[in-house]
Write an enzyme that holds these catalytic residues in place. Structure first.
Site, PDB file in Angstrom:
ATOM      1  N   GLU A  62      -6.162   7.593   9.014  1.00 17.47           N
ATOM      2  CA  GLU A  62      -5.649   6.858   7.959  1.00 17.47           C
ATOM      3  C   GLU A  62      -4.349   5.596   8.117  1.00 17.47           C
ATOM      4  O   GLU A  62      -3.459   5.714   8.653  1.00 17.47           O
ATOM      5  CB  GLU A  62      -4.839   7.960   7.093  1.00 17.47           C
ATOM      6  N   GLU A  87       1.942   4.469   9.982  1.00 13.26           N
ATOM      7  CA  GLU A  87       2.680   4.246   8.851  1.00 13.26           C
ATOM      8  C   GLU A  87       4.300   3.412   9.409  1.00 13.26           C
ATOM      9  O   GLU A  87       4.628   4.248  10.434  1.00 13.26           O
ATOM     10  CB  GLU A  87       3.094   5.242   7.837  1.00 13.26           C
ATOM     11  N   ASP A 136      -0.686  -2.770   0.594  1.00 12.92           N
ATOM     12  CA  ASP A 136      -0.104  -3.915   0.077  1.00 12.92           C
ATOM     13  C   ASP A 136      -0.791  -5.000  -0.274  1.00 12.92           C
ATOM     14  O   ASP A 136      -1.642  -5.557   0.719  1.00 12.92           O
ATOM     15  CB  ASP A 136       1.102  -4.283   1.276  1.00 12.92           C
ATOM     16  N   LYS A 140      -0.109 -13.405  -3.218  1.00 17.56           N
ATOM     17  CA  LYS A 140      -0.238 -14.639  -3.108  1.00 17.56           C
ATOM     18  C   LYS A 140      -1.241 -15.392  -2.224  1.00 17.56           C
ATOM     19  O   LYS A 140      -1.467 -14.667  -1.091  1.00 17.56           O
ATOM     20  CB  LYS A 140       1.343 -15.259  -2.788  1.00 17.56           C
ATOM     21  N   ASP A 172      -5.509  -0.423  -6.566  1.00 18.62           N
ATOM     22  CA  ASP A 172      -5.282  -0.524  -8.223  1.00 18.62           C
ATOM     23  C   ASP A 172      -4.825  -1.919  -8.497  1.00 18.62           C
ATOM     24  O   ASP A 172      -4.548  -2.364  -9.650  1.00 18.62           O
ATOM     25  CB  ASP A 172      -3.973   0.456  -8.696  1.00 18.62           C
ATOM     26  N   THR A 211      -2.634  10.619  -4.882  1.00 18.91           N
ATOM     27  CA  THR A 211      -1.485  10.541  -4.270  1.00 18.91           C
ATOM     28  C   THR A 211      -0.446  10.266  -5.510  1.00 18.91           C
ATOM     29  O   THR A 211      -0.744   9.431  -6.476  1.00 18.91           O
ATOM     30  CB  THR A 211      -1.341   9.471  -3.452  1.00 18.91           C
ATOM     31  N   ARG A 212       0.827  10.274  -5.237  1.00 16.85           N
ATOM     32  CA  ARG A 212       2.039   9.766  -6.097  1.00 16.85           C
ATOM     33  C   ARG A 212       1.807   8.502  -6.427  1.00 16.85           C
ATOM     34  O   ARG A 212       1.975   7.937  -7.722  1.00 16.85           O
ATOM     35  CB  ARG A 212       3.412  10.368  -5.608  1.00 16.85           C
ATOM     36  N   TYR A 213       1.530   7.398  -5.449  1.00 16.85           N
ATOM     37  CA  TYR A 213       1.273   6.081  -5.681  1.00 16.85           C
ATOM     38  C   TYR A 213       0.338   5.769  -6.707  1.00 16.85           C
ATOM     39  O   TYR A 213       0.584   5.047  -7.532  1.00 16.85           O
ATOM     40  CB  TYR A 213       1.115   5.300  -4.572  1.00 16.85           C
ATOM     41  N   GLU A 214      -0.786   6.415  -6.494  1.00 15.45           N
ATOM     42  CA  GLU A 214      -1.654   6.197  -7.507  1.00 15.45           C
ATOM     43  C   GLU A 214      -1.517   6.755  -9.127  1.00 15.45           C
ATOM     44  O   GLU A 214      -1.844   6.202 -10.047  1.00 15.45           O
ATOM     45  CB  GLU A 214      -3.375   6.923  -6.997  1.00 15.45           C
TER      46      GLU A 214
END
Length: 233
Positions: A62, A87, A136, A140, A172, A211-214
């Site tokens: 991952e 990570e 991320d 730009k 997303d 996930t919490r981010y999603e």
């Protein structure tokens, strides 16, 4: 592994992003000091199942595991598989160590740093799964070369996957989505898009936890989320 010319804007030599956030809590710092050295990916040399897990087993990788919820879920679901996560954000590493400790996971190895460093040392054809969830977006245009989904990294992922292995990608961010689809189309001869139409990439596949981010992207920012699966030909 496919070679790329130095200076090629589609080649990524390193990942960009923050590595330090809020001060770690006492338990988190303890896990970083005590548990991380025991399950860390070696800093040098080949990254193989035998070296990391003591036996030949399917390996998953991952890239940018965030707080480690997905990594821990998959490790618990597949106890006979070896899960590797990279990570650079130390607070995320500490959170992932908490999952490993709380769930007693013995099949997880972590790298607190650049995923490309580890990926480059994995033998070609050694990975069963590669995950890249909500990277991320670097929205730009001048930062597009920093995106993980670019020709260099995707070529490396294709090299490291075994035949029939799977690359899972989720985002997303609409700009990243369009960019990723363009890049992945260039690899259609190596990575087959597993899809049956729009519903396939608008519905989270089985075994892919939220996930919490999603959850935040969907509920707080009201973003649409897209899920993609690519199979090594």
């Amino acid at each position: 592994m496919t070679a790329h010319k130095e200076g090629d804007p589609t080649t990524l030599n390193r990942l960009y992003g923050r590595s330090v956030g809020k001060p770690l809590r006492a338990r988190q710092q303890g896990l970083v000091d005590d548990l991380l050295p025991r399950i860390a990916v070696p800093a040098e040399g080949p990254v193989t199942a035998e070296r990391l897990f003591g036996q030949d087993c399917p390996m998953h990788f991952e890239i940018g595991f965030g707080s480690g919820e997905h990594l821990a879920y998959r490790a618990d679901l597949l106890p006979n598989h070896g899960l590797i996560g990279a990570e650079p954000f130390m607070n995320g590493v500490a959170a992932a160590l908490g999952h490993v400790d709380d769930q007693g996971l013995t099949n997880v190895r972590l790298h607190a740093g650049d995923a490309l460093d580890v990926l480059s040392r994995i033998p070609d054809g050694a990975l069963t799964m590669v995950y890249l969830l909500h990277p991320d977006p670097w929205p730009k245009a001048r930062h597009a070369k920093r995106r993980m989904v670019n020709d260099g990294p995707i070529a490396m992922i294709a090299d490291k996957l075994k035949s029939g292995g799977e690359f899972r990608f989720g985002t997303d961010h609409a700009i990243y989505l369009r960019h990723a689809l363009m890049v992945m189309q260039r690899f259609s001869d190596r990575l087959e898009w597993v899809t049956e139409g729009p519903e396939s990439f608008q519905k989270r596949p089985s075994g892919w936890p939220e996930t919490r981010y999603e959850k935040k992207a969907r509920e707080v920012f009201e973003h649409e989320v897209w899920y993609f699966r690519y199979r090594k030909r």
